[in-house]
Write a protein that holds these residues in place. Structure first.
Motif, short mmCIF file in Angstrom:
data_model
loop_
_atom_site.label_atom_id
_atom_site.label_comp_id
_atom_site.label_asym_id
_atom_site.label_seq_id
_atom_site.Cartn_x
_atom_site.Cartn_y
_atom_site.Cartn_z
N ILE A 118 0.87 -1.17 0.00
CA ILE A 118 0.00 0.00 0.00
C ILE A 118 0.91 1.22 0.00
O ILE A 118 1.71 1.41 0.93
CB ILE A 118 -0.92 0.04 1.23
N GLY A 119 0.83 2.06 -1.04
CA GLY A 119 1.65 3.26 -1.13
C GLY A 119 0.84 4.50 -0.82
O GLY A 119 -0.29 4.64 -1.33
N VAL A 120 1.40 5.39 0.01
CA VAL A 120 0.68 6.57 0.48
C VAL A 120 1.52 7.82 0.22
O VAL A 120 2.66 7.91 0.70
CB VAL A 120 0.36 6.47 1.98
N VAL A 121 0.97 8.78 -0.51
CA VAL A 121 1.62 10.08 -0.71
C VAL A 121 0.87 11.11 0.10
O VAL A 121 -0.35 11.28 -0.04
CB VAL A 121 1.65 10.47 -2.20
N LEU A 122 1.64 11.82 0.95
CA LEU A 122 1.07 12.87 1.80
C LEU A 122 1.56 14.23 1.34
O LEU A 122 2.12 14.38 0.26
CB LEU A 122 1.46 12.60 3.26
N THR A 123 1.38 15.22 2.17
CA THR A 123 1.71 16.61 1.88
C THR A 123 3.16 16.78 1.43
O THR A 123 4.05 16.06 1.88
CB THR A 123 1.46 17.47 3.15
N GLY A 124 3.40 17.74 0.55
CA GLY A 124 4.77 18.00 0.11
C GLY A 124 4.82 18.84 -1.15
O GLY A 124 3.81 19.07 -1.82
N CYS A 125 6.04 19.31 -1.48
CA CYS A 125 6.27 20.12 -2.67
C CYS A 125 6.74 19.25 -3.83
O CYS A 125 7.26 18.15 -3.64
CB CYS A 125 7.32 21.19 -2.39
N ASP A 138 1.21 -0.53 -11.03
CA ASP A 138 1.51 -1.46 -12.11
C ASP A 138 1.88 -2.86 -11.60
O ASP A 138 1.72 -3.84 -12.32
CB ASP A 138 2.66 -0.92 -12.97
N CYS A 139 2.38 -2.94 -10.36
CA CYS A 139 2.75 -4.23 -9.78
C CYS A 139 1.64 -4.83 -8.93
O CYS A 139 1.85 -5.84 -8.25
CB CYS A 139 4.02 -4.08 -8.95
N GLY A 140 0.45 -4.21 -8.95
CA GLY A 140 -0.71 -4.79 -8.29
C GLY A 140 -1.02 -4.26 -6.92
O GLY A 140 -1.99 -4.72 -6.29
N GLY A 141 -0.24 -3.30 -6.40
CA GLY A 141 -0.51 -2.75 -5.08
C GLY A 141 -1.59 -1.68 -5.10
O GLY A 141 -2.12 -1.32 -6.15
N LEU A 142 -1.88 -1.16 -3.90
CA LEU A 142 -2.89 -0.12 -3.74
C LEU A 142 -2.24 1.25 -3.63
O LEU A 142 -1.18 1.40 -3.01
CB LEU A 142 -3.74 -0.38 -2.50
N THR A 143 -2.90 2.26 -4.18
CA THR A 143 -2.39 3.63 -4.14
C THR A 143 -3.34 4.50 -3.33
O THR A 143 -4.55 4.48 -3.53
CB THR A 143 -2.24 4.20 -5.56
N PRO A 157 0.54 15.82 -3.46
CA PRO A 157 -0.69 15.06 -3.73
C PRO A 157 -1.30 15.37 -5.09
O PRO A 157 -1.77 14.47 -5.78
CB PRO A 157 -1.62 15.46 -2.58
N ARG A 158 -1.30 16.64 -5.49
CA ARG A 158 -1.87 16.98 -6.80
C ARG A 158 -1.07 16.35 -7.93
O ARG A 158 -1.64 15.87 -8.92
CB ARG A 158 -1.91 18.50 -6.97
N ALA A 159 0.25 16.34 -7.79
CA ALA A 159 1.08 15.71 -8.82
C ALA A 159 0.78 14.21 -8.89
O ALA A 159 0.73 13.62 -9.98
CB ALA A 159 2.55 15.94 -8.52
N ALA A 160 0.58 13.57 -7.74
CA ALA A 160 0.25 12.14 -7.73
C ALA A 160 -1.08 11.89 -8.43
O ALA A 160 -1.22 10.91 -9.18
CB ALA A 160 0.20 11.63 -6.29
N LEU A 161 -2.05 12.76 -8.21
CA LEU A 161 -3.34 12.60 -8.88
C LEU A 161 -3.20 12.76 -10.38
O LEU A 161 -3.82 12.02 -11.16
CB LEU A 161 -4.35 13.62 -8.33
N ARG A 162 -2.38 13.72 -10.82
CA ARG A 162 -2.17 13.90 -12.25
C ARG A 162 -1.50 12.67 -12.86
O ARG A 162 -1.82 12.26 -13.97
CB ARG A 162 -1.33 15.15 -12.51
N ALA A 163 -0.54 12.10 -12.14
CA ALA A 163 0.20 10.96 -12.68
C ALA A 163 -0.67 9.70 -12.74
O ALA A 163 -0.57 8.92 -13.69
CB ALA A 163 1.44 10.70 -11.83
N LEU A 164 -1.53 9.50 -11.74
CA LEU A 164 -2.31 8.27 -11.66
C LEU A 164 -3.63 8.36 -12.41
O LEU A 164 -4.18 7.34 -12.82
CB LEU A 164 -2.61 7.93 -10.19
N GLY A 165 -4.14 9.58 -12.58
CA GLY A 165 -5.50 9.72 -13.06
C GLY A 165 -6.47 9.60 -11.90
O GLY A 165 -7.10 10.56 -11.50
N ARG A 166 -6.55 8.41 -11.32
CA ARG A 166 -7.40 8.21 -10.13
C ARG A 166 -6.73 7.17 -9.24
O ARG A 166 -6.50 6.03 -9.67
CB ARG A 166 -8.79 7.73 -10.54
N PRO A 167 -6.40 7.53 -7.99
CA PRO A 167 -5.81 6.53 -7.08
C PRO A 167 -6.89 5.59 -6.58
O PRO A 167 -8.09 5.84 -6.75
CB PRO A 167 -5.25 7.39 -5.95
N ASP A 168 -6.47 4.53 -5.93
CA ASP A 168 -7.45 3.63 -5.32
C ASP A 168 -8.22 4.33 -4.21
O ASP A 168 -9.41 4.06 -4.01
CB ASP A 168 -6.76 2.38 -4.78
#
Length: 334
Positions: A118-125, A138-143, A157-168
């Motif tokens: 389970i990968g978690v991205v929190l606050t940051g620049c 891509d390896c089957g884990g949760l985002t 977090p916004r960059a992660a949303l842009r990269a993933l499209g939609r997290p789990d």
């Protein structure tokens, strides 16, 4: 079960990790590995997290086993990696202009534990962690991504949303401990075949004779050079947003590359300005010697050249003051 949780944070991360650690259930049934952008500075964060919550916390040590119910943090100036059921610490090349970085942990966790992660991205620049979440997915884990509206610094977090499209899962920080407590008790899906592209990029990030060959397989050379070592940057194949890595292992997203180049340009401008100021001082002292030697014409020429050089230095100062980094949230994703 999903027994490996990896968490990354940057600006605002101390408070975010405090709130997470204080509300995780005691004897949490998964290993928790955390990266906070702390650079080389000493950190008392493990001691504080252990005091704030019911689960023990410590800096990770090279060779440690993954242990459920323990918070393990990347120590200063070391990348934290997962290699099978053990932890590895490396002083490998910086990624996103920082060490420890989030992407190396996430990428290694994805390749080692696949759907158990389970990968978690929190606050940051900027956007460290975005590529790592892609590897986990891509390896089957949760985002899991913190809601940017809930983050002290929403860029990461916004960059992660842009990269993933939609997290789990898109979650507010106060709801994250309960979400993780539920997710780690769910059965993990079967291990899937690991994408070769992530394996090649991981090999390119590690020291050894295989690194250059792996990089050549993972990307294509560009005209750009690494701000850290001036080596050729390779653009990683099919990376969206674009990502780059040099032959010594430094890695960047397009945004972190822009930030590093901004700093590199500023340093170069100040170095040139200082050199010009030194040159002007030498010319003025030469002018004094010429006047003492009875050569006023030569002294006047040196003074005039010193004035011209100082004007050049002031022009460079104006250029440095006019520099503006590209705001991440206003930039395109490429």
């Amino acid at each position: 079960m999903r027994d490996v949780v990896v968490v990354g944070a940057s600006a605002g991360g101390v408070e975010a990790l405090r709130r997470l650690a204080s509300r995780l259930p005691a004897q949490f049934p998964a290993s928790v590995c955390l990266v906070l952008h702390i650079g080389q500075q000493d950190s008392q964060l493990p001691r504080m997290l252990g005091a704030w919550g019911p689960n023990p916390a410590s800096h990770a040590r090279d060779g440690d086993r993954l242990v459920p119910g323990r918070l393990l943090l990347a120590p200063p100036d070391r990348h934290l990696l997962i290699d099978g059921d053990r932890l590895r610490l490396t002083r490998g090349p910086k990624e996103h202009h920082t060490r420890p970085a989030i992407d190396p942990l996430f990428r290694s966790a994805a390749l080692s534990a696949g759907p158990r992660v389970i990968g978690v991205v929190l606050t940051g620049c900027l956007d460290d962690g975005s590529a790592g979440l892609q590897a986990i997915r891509d390896c089957g884990g949760l985002t899991v991504v913190q809601d940017p509206d809930d983050a002290a610094e929403p860029s990461m977090p916004r960059a992660a949303l842009r990269a993933l499209g939609r997290p789990d899962h898109l979650v507010r920080l106060d709801d994250l401990p309960d979400l993780l407590a539920r997710l780690v008790c769910e059965p993990a899906p079967p291990q899937r075949e690991q994408p070769g592209a992530w394996e090649q990029e991981q090999r390119a990030s590690l020291p050894g004779p295989q690194a250059l060959q792996a990089l050549q397989s993972a990307g294509r050379p560009t005209p750009l050079v690494c701000p850290e070592c001036r080596g050729t940057l390779y653009e990683i194949h099919r990376s969206r947003p674009p990502r780059f890595r040099c032959h010594t292992g430094h890695a960047y997203s397009l945004h972190s590359l822009g930030s590093a180049q901004h700093q590199s340009t500023e340093d170069a401008l100040f170095a040139a300005m200082r050199a010009l100021q030194d040159k002007a001082e030498v010319l003025r002292r030469l002018a004094e010697l010429d006047r003492l030697a009875g050569d006023p014409a030569r002294a006047e020429a040196c003074d005039a050249e010193a004035e011209r050089v100082l004007q050049q230095a002031e022009a460079l100062r104006a250029l440095s003051e006019a520099q503006r980094p590209i705001p991440l949230d206003d930039a395109g994703t490429g």
